[in-house]
Design a protein around this motif. Structure first.
Motif, PDB file in Angstrom:
ATOM      1  N   VAL A 167       0.886  -1.136  -0.103  1.00 32.37           N
ATOM      2  CA  VAL A 167       0.012  -0.083   0.027  1.00 32.37           C
ATOM      3  C   VAL A 167       0.790   1.179  -0.013  1.00 32.37           C
ATOM      4  O   VAL A 167       0.554   2.225  -0.657  1.00 32.37           O
ATOM      5  CB  VAL A 167      -1.131   0.155   1.200  1.00 32.37           C
ATOM      6  N   LEU A 168       1.901   1.105   0.818  1.00 28.22           N
ATOM      7  CA  LEU A 168       2.934   2.467   0.785  1.00 28.22           C
ATOM      8  C   LEU A 168       3.617   2.707  -0.404  1.00 28.22           C
ATOM      9  O   LEU A 168       3.864   3.600  -1.048  1.00 28.22           O
ATOM     10  CB  LEU A 168       4.006   2.350   1.770  1.00 28.22           C
ATOM     11  N   TRP A 169       4.007   1.528  -1.159  1.00 29.58           N
ATOM     12  CA  TRP A 169       4.521   1.542  -2.624  1.00 29.58           C
ATOM     13  C   TRP A 169       3.633   2.249  -3.627  1.00 29.58           C
ATOM     14  O   TRP A 169       3.963   3.036  -4.313  1.00 29.58           O
ATOM     15  CB  TRP A 169       5.023   0.365  -3.072  1.00 29.58           C
ATOM     16  N   LEU A 170       2.268   1.523  -3.528  1.00 34.25           N
ATOM     17  CA  LEU A 170       1.363   2.125  -4.378  1.00 34.25           C
ATOM     18  C   LEU A 170       1.142   3.718  -3.973  1.00 34.25           C
ATOM     19  O   LEU A 170       0.716   4.523  -5.220  1.00 34.25           O
ATOM     20  CB  LEU A 170      -0.005   1.365  -4.176  1.00 34.25           C
ATOM     21  N   PHE A 171       1.050   4.205  -2.932  1.00 34.76           N
ATOM     22  CA  PHE A 171       0.647   5.650  -2.441  1.00 34.76           C
ATOM     23  C   PHE A 171       1.764   6.450  -2.997  1.00 34.76           C
ATOM     24  O   PHE A 171       1.671   7.595  -3.424  1.00 34.76           O
ATOM     25  CB  PHE A 171       0.408   5.570  -1.016  1.00 34.76           C
ATOM     26  N   GLU A 172       3.195   5.840  -2.678  1.00 32.51           N
ATOM     27  CA  GLU A 172       4.385   6.732  -3.215  1.00 32.51           C
ATOM     28  C   GLU A 172       4.448   7.095  -4.728  1.00 32.51           C
ATOM     29  O   GLU A 172       4.875   7.814  -5.342  1.00 32.51           O
ATOM     30  CB  GLU A 172       5.661   6.348  -2.488  1.00 32.51           C
ATOM     31  N   TYR A 173       4.165   5.929  -5.423  1.00 24.91           N
ATOM     32  CA  TYR A 173       4.659   5.630  -6.752  1.00 24.91           C
ATOM     33  C   TYR A 173       3.390   5.681  -7.743  1.00 24.91           C
ATOM     34  O   TYR A 173       3.371   5.943  -8.973  1.00 24.91           O
ATOM     35  CB  TYR A 173       5.529   4.658  -7.171  1.00 24.91           C
ATOM     36  N   HIS A 174       1.876   5.138  -7.328  1.00 27.14           N
ATOM     37  CA  HIS A 174       0.854   5.038  -8.155  1.00 27.14           C
ATOM     38  C   HIS A 174      -0.359   5.586  -7.205  1.00 27.14           C
ATOM     39  O   HIS A 174      -1.236   4.725  -7.300  1.00 27.14           O
ATOM     40  CB  HIS A 174       0.817   3.667  -8.712  1.00 27.14           C
ATOM     41  N   HIS A 176      -3.067   7.611  -7.664  1.00 24.06           N
ATOM     42  CA  HIS A 176      -4.183   7.484  -8.338  1.00 24.06           C
ATOM     43  C   HIS A 176      -4.916   6.346  -8.277  1.00 24.06           C
ATOM     44  O   HIS A 176      -6.214   6.136  -8.518  1.00 24.06           O
ATOM     45  CB  HIS A 176      -3.975   7.965  -9.622  1.00 24.06           C
ATOM     46  N   THR A 177      -4.194   5.194  -8.084  1.00 21.68           N
ATOM     47  CA  THR A 177      -5.136   3.961  -8.001  1.00 21.68           C
ATOM     48  C   THR A 177      -5.658   3.518  -6.735  1.00 21.68           C
ATOM     49  O   THR A 177      -6.388   2.708  -6.600  1.00 21.68           O
ATOM     50  CB  THR A 177      -3.806   2.664  -8.327  1.00 21.68           C
ATOM     51  N   LEU A 178      -5.346   4.310  -5.736  1.00 28.22           N
ATOM     52  CA  LEU A 178      -5.815   4.302  -4.361  1.00 28.22           C
ATOM     53  C   LEU A 178      -7.162   4.990  -4.197  1.00 28.22           C
ATOM     54  O   LEU A 178      -7.342   6.103  -5.000  1.00 28.22           O
ATOM     55  CB  LEU A 178      -4.941   4.570  -3.309  1.00 28.22           C
ATOM     56  N   GLN A 179      -7.946   4.528  -3.460  1.00 25.59           N
ATOM     57  CA  GLN A 179      -9.182   5.232  -3.118  1.00 25.59           C
ATOM     58  C   GLN A 179      -9.054   6.511  -2.552  1.00 25.59           C
ATOM     59  O   GLN A 179      -8.042   6.878  -1.906  1.00 25.59           O
ATOM     60  CB  GLN A 179     -10.189   4.527  -2.010  1.00 25.59           C
ATOM     61  N   PRO A 180      -9.916   7.492  -2.968  1.00 29.15           N
ATOM     62  CA  PRO A 180      -9.488   8.874  -2.528  1.00 29.15           C
ATOM     63  C   PRO A 180      -9.436   9.249  -1.188  1.00 29.15           C
ATOM     64  O   PRO A 180      -8.543  10.089  -0.628  1.00 29.15           O
ATOM     65  CB  PRO A 180     -10.711   9.904  -3.104  1.00 29.15           C
ATOM     66  N   SER A 181     -10.469   8.618  -0.180  1.00 28.88           N
ATOM     67  CA  SER A 181     -10.248   8.684   1.180  1.00 28.88           C
ATOM     68  C   SER A 181      -8.908   8.132   1.624  1.00 28.88           C
ATOM     69  O   SER A 181      -8.316   8.691   2.761  1.00 28.88           O
ATOM     70  CB  SER A 181     -11.327   8.075   2.015  1.00 28.88           C
ATOM     71  N   LEU A 182      -8.380   7.178   1.211  1.00 25.94           N
ATOM     72  CA  LEU A 182      -7.269   6.642   1.655  1.00 25.94           C
ATOM     73  C   LEU A 182      -6.078   7.511   0.992  1.00 25.94           C
ATOM     74  O   LEU A 182      -5.224   7.654   1.932  1.00 25.94           O
ATOM     75  CB  LEU A 182      -6.956   5.135   0.959  1.00 25.94           C
ATOM     76  N   GLN A 183      -6.056   8.035   0.063  1.00 23.86           N
ATOM     77  CA  GLN A 183      -5.045   8.963  -0.538  1.00 23.86           C
ATOM     78  C   GLN A 183      -4.934  10.111   0.604  1.00 23.86           C
ATOM     79  O   GLN A 183      -4.051  10.630   1.025  1.00 23.86           O
ATOM     80  CB  GLN A 183      -5.322   9.631  -1.792  1.00 23.86           C
ATOM     81  N   SER A 184      -6.114  10.584   1.050  1.00 24.36           N
ATOM     82  CA  SER A 184      -6.308  11.710   1.888  1.00 24.36           C
ATOM     83  C   SER A 184      -5.561  11.450   3.099  1.00 24.36           C
ATOM     84  O   SER A 184      -4.739  12.206   3.662  1.00 24.36           O
ATOM     85  CB  SER A 184      -7.982  12.205   2.064  1.00 24.36           C
ATOM     86  N   SER A 185      -6.093  10.392   3.718  1.00 20.56           N
ATOM     87  CA  SER A 185      -5.248   9.784   4.989  1.00 20.56           C
ATOM     88  C   SER A 185      -3.695   9.640   5.042  1.00 20.56           C
ATOM     89  O   SER A 185      -3.079  10.060   5.554  1.00 20.56           O
ATOM     90  CB  SER A 185      -5.869   8.584   5.402  1.00 20.56           C
ATOM     91  N   MET A 186      -3.288   9.241   3.924  1.00 19.54           N
ATOM     92  CA  MET A 186      -1.865   8.761   3.879  1.00 19.54           C
ATOM     93  C   MET A 186      -1.105  10.059   3.423  1.00 19.54           C
ATOM     94  O   MET A 186       0.111  10.439   3.823  1.00 19.54           O
ATOM     95  CB  MET A 186      -1.593   7.864   2.586  1.00 19.54           C
ATOM     96  N   TYR A 190       1.798  11.000   5.663  1.00 12.98           N
ATOM     97  CA  TYR A 190       3.274  10.871   5.132  1.00 12.98           C
ATOM     98  C   TYR A 190       3.784  11.878   4.273  1.00 12.98           C
ATOM     99  O   TYR A 190       4.987  12.093   4.225  1.00 12.98           O
ATOM    100  CB  TYR A 190       3.187   9.484   4.277  1.00 12.98           C
ATOM    101  N   HIS A 191       2.945  12.724   3.751  1.00 12.59           N
ATOM    102  CA  HIS A 191       3.467  13.980   2.969  1.00 12.59           C
ATOM    103  C   HIS A 191       3.414  15.339   3.745  1.00 12.59           C
ATOM    104  O   HIS A 191       4.284  16.107   3.766  1.00 12.59           O
ATOM    105  CB  HIS A 191       2.687  14.087   1.848  1.00 12.59           C
ATOM    106  N   ASP A 192       2.137  15.436   4.319  1.00 12.31           N
ATOM    107  CA  ASP A 192       2.015  16.794   5.277  1.00 12.31           C
ATOM    108  C   ASP A 192       2.958  16.980   6.233  1.00 12.31           C
ATOM    109  O   ASP A 192       3.331  17.972   6.749  1.00 12.31           O
ATOM    110  CB  ASP A 192       0.584  16.878   5.797  1.00 12.31           C
ATOM    111  N   SER A 193       3.237  15.917   6.856  1.00 14.37           N
ATOM    112  CA  SER A 193       4.461  15.830   7.851  1.00 14.37           C
ATOM    113  C   SER A 193       6.168  16.263   7.379  1.00 14.37           C
ATOM    114  O   SER A 193       6.891  16.158   8.025  1.00 14.37           O
ATOM    115  CB  SER A 193       4.684  14.381   8.661  1.00 14.37           C
ATOM    116  N   ASN A 194       5.997  16.536   5.957  1.00 16.62           N
ATOM    117  CA  ASN A 194       7.272  17.042   5.491  1.00 16.62           C
ATOM    118  C   ASN A 194       7.665  18.481   5.530  1.00 16.62           C
ATOM    119  O   ASN A 194       8.573  18.874   4.957  1.00 16.62           O
ATOM    120  CB  ASN A 194       7.562  16.443   4.098  1.00 16.62           C
ATOM    121  N   THR A 195       6.424  18.868   5.627  1.00 17.38           N
ATOM    122  CA  THR A 195       6.344  20.444   5.598  1.00 17.38           C
ATOM    123  C   THR A 195       5.950  21.275   6.782  1.00 17.38           C
ATOM    124  O   THR A 195       4.982  20.779   7.460  1.00 17.38           O
ATOM    125  CB  THR A 195       5.325  21.005   4.482  1.00 17.38           C
ATOM    126  N   TRP A 196       6.740  22.328   7.185  1.00 14.79           N
ATOM    127  CA  TRP A 196       6.256  23.216   8.460  1.00 14.79           C
ATOM    128  C   TRP A 196       6.975  24.568   8.313  1.00 14.79           C
ATOM    129  O   TRP A 196       7.898  24.749   7.425  1.00 14.79           O
ATOM    130  CB  TRP A 196       6.432  22.406   9.633  1.00 14.79           C
TER     131      TRP A 196
END
Length: 211
Positions: A167-174, A176-186, A190-196
């Motif tokens: 699931v993390l491989w799909l999230f990082e590289y593909h 668009h294949t994941l459900q929108p709600s799962l994309q939002s959660s991830m 994993y991505h919002d925590s890179n910025t402050w």
């Protein structure tokens, strides 16, 4: 007084009807519809409330409308499915004189096609939820029937590793294949925590407040 007597008579008639064995199959279909509607609302409303206020933008009115729509759709679909499933199951049993395992499968297939065959967010979530459960159940059944040997060690650690790895491989590289709600959660994890920018959006808020 007359209205009270009428109500008591009506209540007595209804309760007497509910005790009639010959109507049990039909009444079970009606109660199944009721239970589907109630259960669908009970499990969707809190989920929609949390997910909407966490991840959905828009006014309060728009958010409340989205919660109500999701709750209504889930409740309606589950009620209609239970009604269809129990009705077809009772019909097959009546035609063949006894219950068979195929009755359950065929009735559910028809109900799934009619109710959960439409590709929308609610149905997608429900179908994927059930898919994970039936894969587990079929694995256990295969072991019980001797089709698959009993594992010597608990396979759950391997299962957990593969699920999260994929699931993390799909999230990082593909993504668009994941459900929108799962994309939002991830994205949040994993991505919002890179910025402050400062302590406010490092510990207190996820993103800086707009002025």
């Amino acid at each position: 007084m007359a209205s009270s007597d009428l109500f008591k008579t009506l209540l007595y008639t209804l309760n007497n009807l509910l005790q009639q064995h010959k109507y049990k199959s039909a009444l079970a279909v009606v109660k199944g519809f009721r239970n589907g509607a109630v259960y669908g609302a009970k499990i969707r409303a809190p989920h929609a409330l949390v997910m909407t206020f966490l991840f959905r933008s828009g006014s309060l009115r728009e958010k409340l409308r989205a919660i109500a729509q999701a709750t209504y759709t889930h409740s309606r679909n589950l009620a209609c499915f239970v009604f269809t499933y129990k009705g077809l199951q009772a019909l097959q049993q009546r035609l063949q004189g006894r219950p068979l395992q195929t009755h359950s499968f065929l009735a559910a297939c028809v109900g799934g096609w009619l109710v959960f065959g439409e590709n929308n967010n609610i149905n997608s979530q429900i179908n994927m939820y059930l898919l994970s459960r039936i894969l587990f159940a079929l694995s256990r059944l295969a072991v019980e029937k001797g089709l698959v040997p009993q594992p010597r060690k608990d396979p759950f650690p391997l299962f957990g590793a593969l699920v999260w790895g994929i699931v993390l491989w799909l999230f990082e590289y593909h993504p668009h294949t994941l459900q929108p709600s799962l994309q939002s959660s991830m994205n949040y994890l994993y991505h919002d925590s890179n910025t402050w920018h400062d302590i406010s959006d490092f510990l207190i808020y996820n993103k800086p407040k707009t002025k």
